[in-house]
Design a protein around this motif. Structure first.
Motif, PDB file in Angstrom:
ATOM      1  N   UNK A 260     -17.347  15.106  28.883  1.00 42.22           N
ATOM      2  CA  UNK A 260     -16.795  14.154  29.837  1.00 42.22           C
ATOM      3  C   UNK A 260     -15.584  13.488  29.190  1.00 42.22           C
ATOM      4  N   UNK A 261     -14.565  13.231  30.012  1.00 40.90           N
ATOM      5  CA  UNK A 261     -13.292  12.723  29.499  1.00 40.90           C
ATOM      6  C   UNK A 261     -12.832  11.522  30.311  1.00 40.90           C
ATOM      7  N   UNK A 262     -12.323  10.534  29.608  1.00 37.09           N
ATOM      8  CA  UNK A 262     -11.654   9.391  30.227  1.00 37.09           C
ATOM      9  C   UNK A 262     -10.190   9.429  29.821  1.00 37.09           C
ATOM     10  N   UNK A 263      -9.306   9.333  30.815  1.00 36.07           N
ATOM     11  CA  UNK A 263      -7.876   9.164  30.542  1.00 36.07           C
ATOM     12  C   UNK A 263      -7.460   7.814  31.103  1.00 36.07           C
ATOM     13  N   UNK A 264      -6.925   6.984  30.233  1.00 34.70           N
ATOM     14  CA  UNK A 264      -6.510   5.643  30.635  1.00 34.70           C
ATOM     15  C   UNK A 264      -5.048   5.639  31.073  1.00 34.70           C
ATOM     16  N   UNK A 265      -4.655   4.506  31.652  1.00 35.80           N
ATOM     17  CA  UNK A 265      -3.283   4.377  32.140  1.00 35.80           C
ATOM     18  C   UNK A 265      -2.295   4.667  31.013  1.00 35.80           C
ATOM     19  N   UNK A 266      -1.311   5.446  31.308  1.00 33.27           N
ATOM     20  CA  UNK A 266      -0.299   5.792  30.317  1.00 33.27           C
ATOM     21  C   UNK A 266       1.081   5.753  30.941  1.00 33.27           C
ATOM     22  N   UNK A 267       1.925   6.661  30.505  1.00 29.62           N
ATOM     23  CA  UNK A 267       3.305   6.696  30.982  1.00 29.62           C
ATOM     24  C   UNK A 267       3.714   8.134  31.202  1.00 29.62           C
ATOM     25  N   UNK A 268       4.431   8.371  32.302  1.00 32.83           N
ATOM     26  CA  UNK A 268       4.999   9.685  32.570  1.00 32.83           C
ATOM     27  C   UNK A 268       6.494   9.506  32.776  1.00 32.83           C
ATOM     28  N   UNK A 269       7.275  10.203  31.976  1.00 35.06           N
ATOM     29  CA  UNK A 269       8.737  10.130  32.094  1.00 35.06           C
ATOM     30  C   UNK A 269       9.278  11.550  32.088  1.00 35.06           C
ATOM     31  N   UNK A 270       9.840  11.962  33.221  1.00 36.85           N
ATOM     32  CA  UNK A 270      10.520  13.250  33.274  1.00 36.85           C
ATOM     33  C   UNK A 270       9.673  14.436  32.855  1.00 36.85           C
ATOM     34  N   UNK A 271       8.376  14.401  33.111  1.00 39.35           N
ATOM     35  CA  UNK A 271       7.497  15.495  32.722  1.00 39.35           C
ATOM     36  C   UNK A 271       6.820  15.291  31.387  1.00 39.35           C
ATOM     37  N   UNK A 272       7.225  14.235  30.639  1.00 36.93           N
ATOM     38  CA  UNK A 272       6.564  13.896  29.372  1.00 36.93           C
ATOM     39  C   UNK A 272       5.419  12.942  29.683  1.00 36.93           C
ATOM     40  N   UNK A 273       4.196  13.379  29.414  1.00 34.71           N
ATOM     41  CA  UNK A 273       2.994  12.602  29.732  1.00 34.71           C
ATOM     42  C   UNK A 273       2.424  12.014  28.438  1.00 34.71           C
ATOM     43  N   UNK A 274       2.192  10.688  28.449  1.00 33.51           N
ATOM     44  CA  UNK A 274       1.587  10.019  27.296  1.00 33.51           C
ATOM     45  C   UNK A 274       0.440   9.152  27.805  1.00 33.51           C
ATOM     46  N   UNK A 275      -0.801   9.561  27.511  1.00 36.61           N
ATOM     47  CA  UNK A 275      -1.968   8.814  27.991  1.00 36.61           C
ATOM     48  C   UNK A 275      -3.061   8.836  26.919  1.00 36.61           C
ATOM     49  N   UNK A 276      -3.704   7.689  26.662  1.00 38.72           N
ATOM     50  CA  UNK A 276      -4.878   7.687  25.775  1.00 38.72           C
ATOM     51  C   UNK A 276      -6.013   8.491  26.423  1.00 38.72           C
ATOM     52  N   UNK A 277      -6.653   9.342  25.625  1.00 37.21           N
ATOM     53  CA  UNK A 277      -7.721  10.213  26.140  1.00 37.21           C
ATOM     54  C   UNK A 277      -8.949  10.104  25.235  1.00 37.21           C
ATOM     55  N   UNK A 278     -10.125  10.003  25.865  1.00 37.48           N
ATOM     56  CA  UNK A 278     -11.395   9.879  25.136  1.00 37.48           C
ATOM     57  C   UNK A 278     -12.356  10.943  25.648  1.00 37.48           C
ATOM     58  N   UNK A 279     -12.994  11.652  24.702  1.00 37.00           N
ATOM     59  CA  UNK A 279     -13.912  12.742  25.052  1.00 37.00           C
ATOM     60  C   UNK A 279     -15.290  12.523  24.433  1.00 37.00           C
ATOM     61  N   UNK A 280     -16.316  12.899  25.173  1.00 39.60           N
ATOM     62  CA  UNK A 280     -17.700  12.873  24.690  1.00 39.60           C
ATOM     63  C   UNK A 280     -18.430  14.114  25.177  1.00 39.60           C
ATOM     64  N   UNK A 281     -19.411  14.593  24.408  1.00 41.93           N
ATOM     65  CA  UNK A 281     -20.267  15.670  24.933  1.00 41.93           C
ATOM     66  C   UNK A 281     -20.957  15.197  26.211  1.00 41.93           C
ATOM     67  N   UNK A 282     -21.141  16.125  27.141  1.00 40.26           N
ATOM     68  CA  UNK A 282     -21.780  15.771  28.418  1.00 40.26           C
ATOM     69  C   UNK A 282     -23.225  16.252  28.411  1.00 40.26           C
ATOM     70  N   UNK A 283     -24.115  15.335  28.668  1.00 43.51           N
ATOM     71  CA  UNK A 283     -25.551  15.664  28.732  1.00 43.51           C
ATOM     72  C   UNK A 283     -25.983  15.568  30.181  1.00 43.51           C
ATOM     73  N   UNK A 284     -26.102  16.693  30.841  1.00 41.85           N
ATOM     74  CA  UNK A 284     -26.447  16.709  32.257  1.00 41.85           C
ATOM     75  C   UNK A 284     -25.224  17.031  33.089  1.00 41.85           C
ATOM     76  N   UNK A 285     -25.356  16.873  34.399  1.00 46.76           N
ATOM     77  CA  UNK A 285     -24.305  17.290  35.317  1.00 46.76           C
ATOM     78  C   UNK A 285     -23.295  16.189  35.601  1.00 46.76           C
ATOM     79  N   UNK A 286     -23.754  14.930  35.512  1.00 47.82           N
ATOM     80  CA  UNK A 286     -22.890  13.810  35.895  1.00 47.82           C
ATOM     81  C   UNK A 286     -22.452  13.014  34.670  1.00 47.82           C
ATOM     82  N   UNK A 287     -21.254  12.427  34.736  1.00 48.59           N
ATOM     83  CA  UNK A 287     -20.760  11.616  33.615  1.00 48.59           C
ATOM     84  C   UNK A 287     -21.504  10.281  33.540  1.00 48.59           C
TER      85      UNK A 287
END
Length: 517
Positions: A79-106
């Motif tokens: 499961x992944x969370x992407x927080x508010x970031x910035x997009x400029x001209x196709x350059x994407x910058x966003x904080x991203x957090x990942x965890x193993x997923x246990x089951x079907x739902x986050x």
């Protein structure tokens, strides 16, 4: 369980055609000293939110991803969370957090509590999330290492987005900087862009999925807005914000044009390019003229590619059933033929797609992006430049508007009615003044600003129509036809009527108090 932070992503996104895919291995091989070709993955993703789109409102993306099989597999899901970031001209910058997923739902409660915006009701949102849309694609991945040691992950995603019984194709290349120099990332991007049928991607898969799921297609703006500024913004900050706004405005409407091509959308693209060009002139005292000349040359090229659009918009309006001139123009087959011939000379949708997919156009957008994110204007600064750049923009804005105001009043403040030629001659100057208002007007009261600008906008629209009427009159003369000569007289009467209406707007400008005082 600890949240795994994949730092802040710095990646470039490209929309590519199938024809480009065959060239990717050669581009990679030529660019990198070392290449690791990873096995392809079958990725199945689900994006979650509440009915009220509470995560979307906070610009938070919540996704589950499973690798490989046709069904969810607990051992290969995350499961992944992407927080508010910035997009400029196709350059994407966003904080991203990942965890193993246990089951079907986050489960939002498993993420570190410190990542969430203040006051966010995690438990309540957790109980109400459900699948909004899904994506399914095959991902090919290459890890590239350059001579300087920079590592870049390049991926090719090919598949589809599914939501509300609708499907949209995915065919994207993403380049993420793993470590090292951002300059190498941009160099690789330039090599990809050198192939036609490539566009810088402004919108993520998630943004596209939400639009489909909520039946909210991307729509064109009615006009340029004011760039959002703070009262204590410096000259440098304001220039950066103007440039960022302009790039995003152009790219948004480029995508609108691909979604549903229309002349008024091309007009918006032209407006955005004009604002970018104007911003370079507005802040030229902190810029190196020699360094920005290549960018200005390319902006002028693009404006030239779009210089037919205003006339085309007016011609379309005149031949619309809703227009007051429709019956009269339809009753003159000779003029209709002239207008139809003109329309045939304008680039069609296919030709405009070629422009927006061309290496030249996308190099321009990428180079503007690089100039912005690297703050390239600082490279040649001396102490004087630094002192000017740190000045508050409010002082410059008021003095600039006052100067423009006196110039324009001098041009059209005559007691006598203004002629058609005089108005047309002032069109470029008026447009520049209005662009200055878009760049700096947010520093002042919005209501007063809009009251002041409205009659000037009416005058600009009137000048656009005068230009088209003048164009049609000259066409009638060139045809040397008696019936068209009569039409020319009718068009001259319409110009006179329009001038009378514009006179009311001109007089209204004298009653408006300058909003910057």
């Amino acid at each position: 369980m600890d949240t795994e932070l994949t730092d802040t992503e710095i990646e470039l996104k490209f929309l590519v055609s199938d024809n480009v895919i065959a060239h990717i291995p050669a581009i990679i091989t030529e660019f990198a000293k070392k290449v690791i070709n990873k096995p392809s993955k079958n990725l199945q993703n689900a994006y979650f939110d509440t009915v009220n789109r509470e995560l979307r409102a906070l610009d938070i993306g919540l996704r589950t991803r499973c690798f490989g099989g046709e069904t969810y597999n607990d051992n290969h899901c995350e499961q992944t969370i992407k927080l508010a970031g910035q997009v400029v001209g196709g350059l994407h910058q966003r904080p991203e957090y990942n965890l193993p997923l246990e089951g079907k739902y986050p489960d939002l409660s498993l993420f570190d509590a410190n990542i969430w915006p203040y006051g966010m009701q995690i438990d309540e949102i957790n109980k109400n999330i459900y699948t909004i849309f899904t994506t399914h694609f095959i991902r090919r991945t290459w890890i590239l290492e350059t001579e300087s040691g920079t590592k870049i992950e390049l991926v090719l995603d090919k598949g589809e987005i599914s939501a509300s019984n609708q499907v949209e194709t995915i065919c994207e290349v993403e380049m993420e900087l793993v470590s090292g120099s951002r300059a190498d990332l941009f160099d690789l991007a330039k090599k990809l862009i050198a192939h036609s049928e490539v566009r810088l991607g402004l919108y993520s898969k998630a943004a596209r999925g939400y639009r489909i799921a909520d039946n909210q297609p991307l729509t064109a703006d009615i006009a340029l807005s004011s760039v959002s500024l703070e009262q204590d913004s410096t000259l440098e900050q304001t220039f950066s914000l103007c440039l960022q706004y302009g790039i995003e405005f152009v790219q948004k409407h480029e995508q609108c044009y691909f979604d549903a091509p229309a002349l008024h959308i091309l007009k918006r693209i032209n407006d955005g390019v004009s604002l970018i060009h104007h911003a370079f002139g507005l802040f030229n005292n902190i810029l190196n003229k020699d360094k920005i000349k290549p960018l200005l040359d390319e902006l002028n090229w693009l404006l030239n590619e779009l210089n037919w659009v205003e006339t085309a918009v007016q011609l379309k309006n005149y031949t619309s059933k809703k227009h007051a001139y429709y019956k009269k123009i339809k009753s003159a087959p000779e003029l209709n033929q002239v207008i139809d011939n003109l329309k045939l000379q304008h680039p069609d949708v296919g030709k405009m797609h070629q422009v927006f997919c061309s290496a030249r156009y996308n190099h321009l957008i990428l180079n503007l992006t690089i100039f912005l994110v690297d703050a390239s204007w600082k490279n040649d600064w001396n102490a004087s430049h630094l002192q000017i750049a740190e000045q508050k923009v409010t002082d410059k804005a008021a003095s600039l508007f006052e100067k423009d105001w006196h110039e324009i009043r001098g041009l059209i403040a005559s007691d006598q009615d203004i002629s058609e030629k005089a108005y047309i001659a002032q069109k470029a100057q008026l447009e520049r003044n209005l662009l200055s208002g878009c760049c700096l007007g947010d520093l002042f009261n919005q209501t007063l600003r809009e009251e002041f600008r409205t009659p000037w906008l009416d005058i600009i629209h009137g000048i656009d129509e005068l230009c088209t009427l003048d164009y049609l009159k000259r066409l009638c003369v060139q045809q040397n036809d008696d019936s068209l000569n009569k039409m020319k007289m009718w068009l001259e009467q319409k110009s006179e009527n329009l001038l009378s209406a514009m006179e009311q707007s001109r007089l209204a400008t004298f009653k408006s108090s300058p909003y910057w005082r």
